[in-house]
Design an enzyme around this catalytic site. Structure first.
Site: not given
Length: 441
Positions: A375, A296, A369, A345, A339
């Site tokens: 989450h 990623h 979050h 967020e 993470h």
């Protein structure tokens, strides 16, 4: 009509010859206009971040000024709901520590409840302090009725609108911006406007940015292209009103809403030039980049705009979108990973399905979050992504976004008590079973 480019020095006039040539404030302006400068940065800000525009208008802003009084929020008053438009620091009690998600806010029936932009804001989270020009407020808006002989400017914040349902017309003193779902509109601090819904009710998201103005992020090793390209940002051409009618000017200042009566429209700018102006951007023009082999890249590769702070690389607010894109990485769990993050967020869905939350996250909804709250994908998304054939797949018909900030986000009393709060949101992870087997590598 629009002019393209981000942060350019624009010039535009609604009447030929209204713009003075070679000087900003001539002794006598054409057409009997007044010259006025609108500054979005300190006078001594470096050239790269210095923001100002010269406006040539029928009346200067000091003449768009009456005796201001606080807007009534008393029960039963037409503006009672203005109390739900909050600013930081908010005095709501702290909510229990949890990940949170809300279903979409219903759009009122216009035949029963006429809701304008002024009365249609519902703040969900805040952070920072409006009086120190740090932080933000994140809200949902629902609008069923256009403002008529009403005008507004925000003295506290730059406003970033994310359109989710219904078209909206922003009649600003710089010109007219017509926007549709999938587009964003940014209106700088201090810019007067009237908000209209020409084709029926509208709903979307609003971030009030108290800090540094939104700008394009640095691309670093990505280089000169991709992400949001400057040419796709559109700024309106000059348009003006010359209307002598009783009107109301609303101003948000110091975390409170004020109003004053006027005898005319304040949208009377006949010409302007500079780099401090409203603009819109179509999120479908965002050019995403991503991993081409395995693993990623951080979600920062999806940053459209950033409000920088005094700490390099740490945003007051980042605006991030997740558009259509190809997923091609091999031997990789493709959805966002699990993470915990120092940033917090606030996420919304404009249309389609978000790959990490295929169930329960709806268009017009919100998830939160907060700082250091774990989450990631729900159980169904984990199972599907763990067993999928890793052929190239195009994620289509989707557009999610995120307001990410360095501040913990304080949930307002309205959001905490909303019947749309999903009390069982955390259950989406209950199906994540223990899979560890020391005998099976």
């Amino acid at each position: 009509m629009y002019m393209s480019g981000f942060g350019n020095g624009f010039e535009t006039e609604a009447l030929s010859g209204a713009l003075p040539i070679g000087r900003n404030s001539p002794q006598r302006c054409a057409y009997g206009l007044y010259a006025e400068q609108l500054s979005g940065s300190p006078f001594t800000a470096p050239r790269a971040s210095n923001e100002r525009s010269w406006l040539y208008r029928i009346r200067p802003s000091v003449a768009h000024w009456g005796r201001f009084e606080p807007v009534s929020t008393q029960p039963g008053s037409p503006t009672e709901s203005v109390a739900l438009w909050r600013s930081a620091p908010d005095d709501a009690p702290m909510v229990p520590l949890a990940q949170m998600r809300w279903n979409p806010h219903p759009i009122p029936d216009a035949s029963i409840e006429g809701t304008t932009f002024i009365t249609g804001i519902r703040t969900m989270t805040t952070g920072g302090d409006v009086s120190t020009q740090t932080g933000f407020a994140n809200s949902i808006y629902t609008i069923t009725t256009s403002m008529v002989d009403e005008y507004f400017y925000n003295g506290d914040a730059e406003m970033l609108f994310v359109l989710e349902h219904g078209n909206v017309r922003f009649w600003t003193e710089f010109g007219v911006i017509d926007a549709e779902p999938g587009e964003i509109v940014v209106v700088p601090r201090g810019v007067k406007m009237r908000v209209e819904v020409p084709a029926g009710p509208a709903r979307g998201y609003l971030c009030e940015n108290y800090g540094g103005a939104f700008t394009l992020p640095e691309r670093g090793p990505i280089g000169a292209n991709c992400l949001a390209n400057p040419r796709d940002f559109l700024t309106p051409v000059a348009a003006y009103e010359d209307r002598e009618v009783p009107s109301t000017l609303f101003v948000k200042w110091g975390g409170s809403m004020w109003q004053a009566g006027l005898g005319h429209s304040p949208l009377d700018v006949v010409a302007w030039h500079g780099n401090y102006a409203p603009y819109k951007y179509d999120l479908r023009r965002f050019s995403p980049v991503g991993p081409l082999l395995f693993d990623h890249a951080d979600p920062s590769i999806f940053t459209v705009l950033t409000s920088p702070s005094e700490t390099p690389g740490t945003a007051n607010v980042d605006f991030v979108c997740f558009p259509d894109r190809w997923m091609v990485a091999e031997d990789t769990f493709r959805p966002p990973w699990y993470h915990m993050n120092i940033m917090s967020e606030f996420m919304g869905l404009i249309y389609g399905v978000y790959d990490a939350k295929p169930d329960g996250f709806l268009s017009g909804g919100v998830s939160l979050h907060n700082c250091m709250m774990p989450h990631g994908p729900d159980a169904n998304a984990f199972e599907s992504a763990s067993t999928a054939d890793l052929e190239p797949v195009k994620q289509e018909g989707t557009m999610a976004f995120m307001f990410e900030t360095r501040f913990p986000q304080r949930v307002t009393a309205y959001a905490a008590g909303s019947p749309r709060l999903q009390q069982d949101y955390a259950e989406c992870w209950s199906g994540l079973q223990k899979r560890f087997d020391p005998e099976r590598p």
